[in-house]
Write an enzyme that holds these catalytic residues in place. Structure first.
Site, PDB file in Angstrom:
ATOM      1  N   LYS A 249       0.834  -1.384   0.034  1.00  0.00           N
ATOM      2  CA  LYS A 249      -0.145  -0.007   0.009  1.00  0.00           C
ATOM      3  C   LYS A 249       1.030   1.274   0.137  1.00  0.00           C
ATOM      4  O   LYS A 249       0.598   2.229  -0.882  1.00  0.00           O
ATOM      5  CB  LYS A 249      -0.882   0.083   1.059  1.00  0.00           C
ATOM      6  CG  LYS A 249      -2.132  -1.162   1.237  1.00  0.00           C
ATOM      7  CD  LYS A 249      -2.662  -1.320   2.385  1.00  0.00           C
ATOM      8  CE  LYS A 249      -3.842  -2.496   2.183  1.00  0.00           C
ATOM      9  NZ  LYS A 249      -4.541  -2.780   3.277  1.00  0.00           N
TER      10      LYS A 249
ATOM     11  N   GLN B  67      -4.635  -1.130   9.591  1.00  0.00           N
ATOM     12  CA  GLN B  67      -4.384  -2.773   9.119  1.00  0.00           C
ATOM     13  C   GLN B  67      -5.170  -3.655  10.050  1.00  0.00           C
ATOM     14  O   GLN B  67      -4.639  -3.537  11.331  1.00  0.00           O
ATOM     15  CB  GLN B  67      -2.867  -3.136   8.699  1.00  0.00           C
ATOM     16  CG  GLN B  67      -2.663  -4.415   7.988  1.00  0.00           C
ATOM     17  CD  GLN B  67      -3.235  -4.452   6.649  1.00  0.00           C
ATOM     18  OE1 GLN B  67      -3.341  -3.275   5.890  1.00  0.00           O
ATOM     19  NE2 GLN B  67      -3.841  -5.523   6.100  1.00  0.00           N
TER      20      GLN B  67
ATOM     21  N   ASP C 179     -10.894   2.664   3.849  1.00  0.00           N
ATOM     22  CA  ASP C 179     -10.788   1.237   4.056  1.00  0.00           C
ATOM     23  C   ASP C 179     -12.307   0.971   3.970  1.00  0.00           C
ATOM     24  O   ASP C 179     -12.929  -0.044   3.284  1.00  0.00           O
ATOM     25  CB  ASP C 179     -10.586   0.743   5.244  1.00  0.00           C
ATOM     26  CG  ASP C 179      -9.464  -0.293   5.294  1.00  0.00           C
ATOM     27  OD1 ASP C 179      -9.076  -0.833   3.922  1.00  0.00           O
ATOM     28  OD2 ASP C 179      -8.743  -0.518   6.016  1.00  0.00           O
TER      29      ASP C 179
HETATM   30  N1  GUN Z   1      -6.647  -6.940   6.411  1.00  0.00           N
HETATM   31  C1  GUN Z   1      -6.930  -7.910   5.585  1.00  0.00           C
HETATM   32  N2  GUN Z   1      -7.497  -6.764   4.416  1.00  0.00           N
HETATM   33  C2  GUN Z   1      -7.529  -5.791   4.782  1.00  0.00           C
HETATM   34  C3  GUN Z   1      -7.963  -4.339   4.151  1.00  0.00           C
HETATM   35  O1  GUN Z   1      -8.371  -4.258   3.219  1.00  0.00           O
HETATM   36  N3  GUN Z   1      -7.896  -3.561   5.039  1.00  0.00           N
HETATM   37  C4  GUN Z   1      -7.364  -3.432   6.304  1.00  0.00           C
HETATM   38  N4  GUN Z   1      -7.308  -2.436   7.031  1.00  0.00           N
HETATM   39  N5  GUN Z   1      -7.097  -4.640   6.880  1.00  0.00           N
HETATM   40  C5  GUN Z   1      -7.067  -5.621   6.207  1.00  0.00           C
END
Ligand code: GUN
Length: 295
Positions: free
Chosen positions: A54, A98, A121
């Site tokens: 990311k 995350q 998100d």
């Molecule tokens: N953990 C697994 N997928 C995601 C996601 O798309 N966003 C976040 N913040 N955590 C995750």
């Protein structure tokens, strides 16, 4: 028949190109760069790999990006205070924490703490509620990526039978809700299957579009798929390491067998994965645009 392989990397690159152009326009017209902070707690290898991807993508697109690495044993109040700092930081338009978080931290409380206007998100209950009534500010990134992948691959969603396997808050439930809206790129008849479903094959065999986010390798075998169906595999299962020392991945679908029956299918890796990160960037770009309050 062998299925068309839907190339998520290619579609993602196309969208990234559009994002880069729009970010450059924002910079020259208004002097702002989309700003993203990614917050990670601890060092779970999968989470570290996602967050690294990311950050790298944000930098490639010319975004202002910040990474916060928090220790595994961080106190909940400290994490909430950090989020609040970025809620008030005008250079930051998107905040991503995350998941999963360590057991001593209340995940719901953390998701509630993010300003819904910066919730790129799309996990804040306000945004999930808005999605349900067709008024979303941000779509969760994986569901948004799946929808864009279908649209940009010219797959008819309107009127189709969509079957979603998996009911997570991150993928299954939001993608089902998005695709049943009365809207362009939606208007499907949607069924959600889960661990309580009595006869999974009965449902999956009816699907024109089968979306699998079950979290189990080879959960979907060829006998469970209708001839000519479109199969979207959201699974990311780590099944060892490659010769280069990278994680070896496989999806939730028995790809080799199902591709002989489906009309189109996403591979793992290279299907939904690249789209998820890209939609995070699109959400961040849109958050930056909204912060200008142009309309
Ligand atoms: N953990 C697994 N997928 C995601 C996601 O798309 N966003 C976040 N913040 N955590 C995750």
């Amino acid at each position: 028949m062998s299925a068309r392989i839907i190339n998520g990397q290619e579609v993602a690159q196309q969208i990234r190109h559009e994002i880069r152009q729009e970010a450059e326009r924002l910079k020259s017209a208004y002097g702002i760069s989309p700003g993203l902070v990614t917050i990670i707690v601890g060092n779970n290898p999968a989470s570290v790999s996602y967050v690294t991807g990311k950050q790298k993508t944000a930098k490639d697109l010319g975004f202002y990006s910040v990474q916060e690495d928090c220790p595994e044993d961080i106190q909940e109040e400290k994490l909430l205070a950090l989020i609040d700092r970025y809620n008030r930081d005008p250079k930051i338009h998107g905040i991503l924490v995350q998941l999963p978080l360590p057991g001593h931290i209340n995940e719901t409380k953390v998701l509630y703490a993010i300003d819904p206007d910066k919730d790129v998100d799309g996990f804040h209950p306000v945004n999930l509620g808005r999605l349900m009534i067709g008024e979303a500010l941000f779509y969760p990134c994986t569901p948004y990526g799946i929808q864009q992948l279908l649209i940009r691959s010219n797959i008819e969603i309107d009127g189709s039978e969509v079957v979603v396997v998996g009911r997570s808050n991150i993928v299954g439930k939001p993608v089902a809700m998005m695709l049943c809206q009365k809207a362009k790129g939606a208007n499907a008849t949607v069924t959600i299957c889960h661990t309580g479903t009595k006869d999974l094959s009965y449902h999956t065999r009816r699907a024109d579009i089968l979306i699998v986010a079950a979290g189990r390798p080879k959960a979907i075998t060829a006998d469970m798929v209708k001839e000519g169906a479109v199969v979207i595999d959201v699974g990311v299962n780590r099944i060892g390491v490659t010769q280069e020392g990278k994680a070896r991945l496989c999806g939730d679908v028995d790809f080799d067998a199902v591709k002989e029956k489906a009309s189109a299918i996403t591979p793992v890796p290279g299907g939904v994965g690249p789209m998820t990160i890209t939609m995070l960037m699109l959400n961040t770009l849109n958050a930056a645009k909204r912060s200008l309050k142009l309309s």
